[in-house]
Design an enzyme around this catalytic site. Sequence first.
Site, short mmCIF file in Angstrom:
data_model
loop_
_atom_site.label_atom_id
_atom_site.label_comp_id
_atom_site.label_asym_id
_atom_site.label_seq_id
_atom_site.Cartn_x
_atom_site.Cartn_y
_atom_site.Cartn_z
N TRP A 138 -3.61 3.90 14.72
CA TRP A 138 -3.54 2.70 13.86
C TRP A 138 -2.77 2.72 12.55
O TRP A 138 -3.61 2.35 11.34
CB TRP A 138 -4.95 1.87 13.74
CG TRP A 138 -5.24 1.13 15.40
CD1 TRP A 138 -6.09 1.63 16.18
CD2 TRP A 138 -4.63 0.01 15.86
NE1 TRP A 138 -6.04 0.82 17.13
CE2 TRP A 138 -5.03 -0.18 16.99
CE3 TRP A 138 -3.74 -1.00 15.24
CZ2 TRP A 138 -4.75 -1.00 17.94
CZ3 TRP A 138 -3.18 -1.92 16.18
CH2 TRP A 138 -4.00 -2.06 17.45
N SER A 161 -0.11 2.12 9.67
CA SER A 161 1.23 1.22 9.40
C SER A 161 1.96 2.43 9.02
O SER A 161 2.09 3.29 7.98
CB SER A 161 0.48 0.41 8.02
OG SER A 161 -0.28 -0.53 8.45
N ASN A 181 -18.16 -5.27 6.57
CA ASN A 181 -19.19 -4.63 6.39
C ASN A 181 -19.36 -3.42 5.70
O ASN A 181 -20.32 -3.30 5.06
CB ASN A 181 -19.79 -4.31 8.02
CG ASN A 181 -20.06 -5.69 8.54
OD1 ASN A 181 -20.36 -6.66 8.04
ND2 ASN A 181 -20.26 -5.62 9.91
N ARG A 226 0.68 -36.36 8.80
CA ARG A 226 0.26 -36.74 10.08
C ARG A 226 -0.49 -38.15 9.91
O ARG A 226 -1.56 -38.14 9.10
CB ARG A 226 -0.53 -35.26 10.79
CG ARG A 226 -1.24 -35.62 11.97
CD ARG A 226 -0.38 -35.90 13.27
NE ARG A 226 -1.19 -36.01 14.43
CZ ARG A 226 -0.54 -36.08 15.54
NH1 ARG A 226 0.81 -36.41 15.63
NH2 ARG A 226 -1.29 -36.03 16.92
N ASN A 238 0.76 -1.25 0.15
CA ASN A 238 -0.17 -0.04 0.14
C ASN A 238 1.03 1.35 0.02
O ASN A 238 0.85 2.14 -0.95
CB ASN A 238 -0.93 0.06 1.17
CG ASN A 238 -2.34 -0.81 0.98
OD1 ASN A 238 -1.97 -1.89 0.23
ND2 ASN A 238 -3.30 -0.33 1.53
N GLY A 275 -2.41 8.61 6.53
CA GLY A 275 -2.91 9.07 7.76
C GLY A 275 -4.58 9.27 7.66
O GLY A 275 -4.70 10.60 7.29
N GLU A 294 -8.29 -1.10 5.55
CA GLU A 294 -8.59 -0.51 4.46
C GLU A 294 -10.28 -0.47 4.16
O GLU A 294 -10.70 -0.87 3.05
CB GLU A 294 -8.08 -1.11 3.12
CG GLU A 294 -7.53 -0.22 2.16
CD GLU A 294 -6.33 0.45 2.57
OE1 GLU A 294 -6.03 1.47 1.62
OE2 GLU A 294 -5.40 0.12 3.60
#
Length: 383
Positions: free
Chosen positions: A155, A157, A366, A267, A88, A123, A362
């Site tokens: 928040w 990045s 919803n 496994r 981004n 921002g 981003e």
Amino acid sequence: MDFDLNHEQRQAMETARRFAEREIEPVVDQWDREGRYPREMVAKMGEQGLFGSAFPPEAGGSGLGFAAHAVVCEQISRAWSSLRSFFNSQAVTVPLTIWNHGTDMQKKYVAPLVRAESIGAIGITEPDAGSDVAGIKTVARRQGDRFVLNGRKTWISHAPVCDVAMVLAKTDPDKRHEGISIFIVERSDRGLSTQPIEHKLGHLADPIGDLVFEDCQIPADRLVGPLNGGFPVIMEALDHGRLSVAAGAVGVAQACLDCATAYATERTQFGRLIGKFQMVQKMIADMACAVEAARLMTLQCAFDKDRGRPSAVSSAKAKLTASEAAVRCAGWAMEIHGGYGYSGEYRAERLFRDAKMYQIGEGTSNIQRIIIANAELGFKKRR
């Protein structure tokens, strides 16, 4: 619709895949546990041209387009999702907005961002404004040949490490959408400080934090686009950013399928490989379908952009489909691993932690549903 990649796009994807195998996979587990900011890794990605698909050569790019951007981003995220956010800040939202809407003077920021010589941040989010972009409270007031910014972004990045930030602020506080402008802020600008957010569920190597503006003085020539006309510009930036989020989510979902199939063919329980059990096969089949559907939706969005078609709705569809697929696939991978999935010794644990952010960043899932529904119902014009 032909979803085959052309020769150049396949080459870009293979370059990213080889880079991931050579540079990322040998160190990812240790660096993720340490929460190490992978600055040298990001610089190598810039040198390899991994951020330049959407830009012409004069901007430091390759001009290969958004489909190449998507497949490159997927390959890197498949190896380590913490690196996805740089697609981004270095490859779309910050430099592409400046390239498309900035002045000739402002375009000096683009090539260093694309080459990862400088680190970008965008921002938007604030303590009281996340999905409601028009509700931001950061204010920029004109004083002579400068704007003075006051407010707080959270928040964000790369906030603790960015060299350049593209910041949304109200230049007409009495208005909502019609009062927003965009500014370029440099780390050295007086009045800017940063605060890291230390404790996160996932993306431990992605430095996230706050940008704090206290009478931060910005030269007036760093206004990007028209005064009070920033809202449609930032919506375009988010539209482009959602493509890289979708591609990153596809990478995480594919990584979940990779580690789940590997574990299911190694496994044993009750004397049989667990991959022979029908309930495990159901989860593997559901994962494979979810990954492929998300990848096709993401490529549809990228092809829309490459052909100049409206892409806001296809971006929302891709982001929603891919982020939901990443979370579901991470849950199935954990179930297939059983108790070992809860251990940091297996990739499933890291993928489970990293997947959740794709439903949030981003624009939440919803919000994407609202965009899609409004278009289908005819309440808003498709763009």
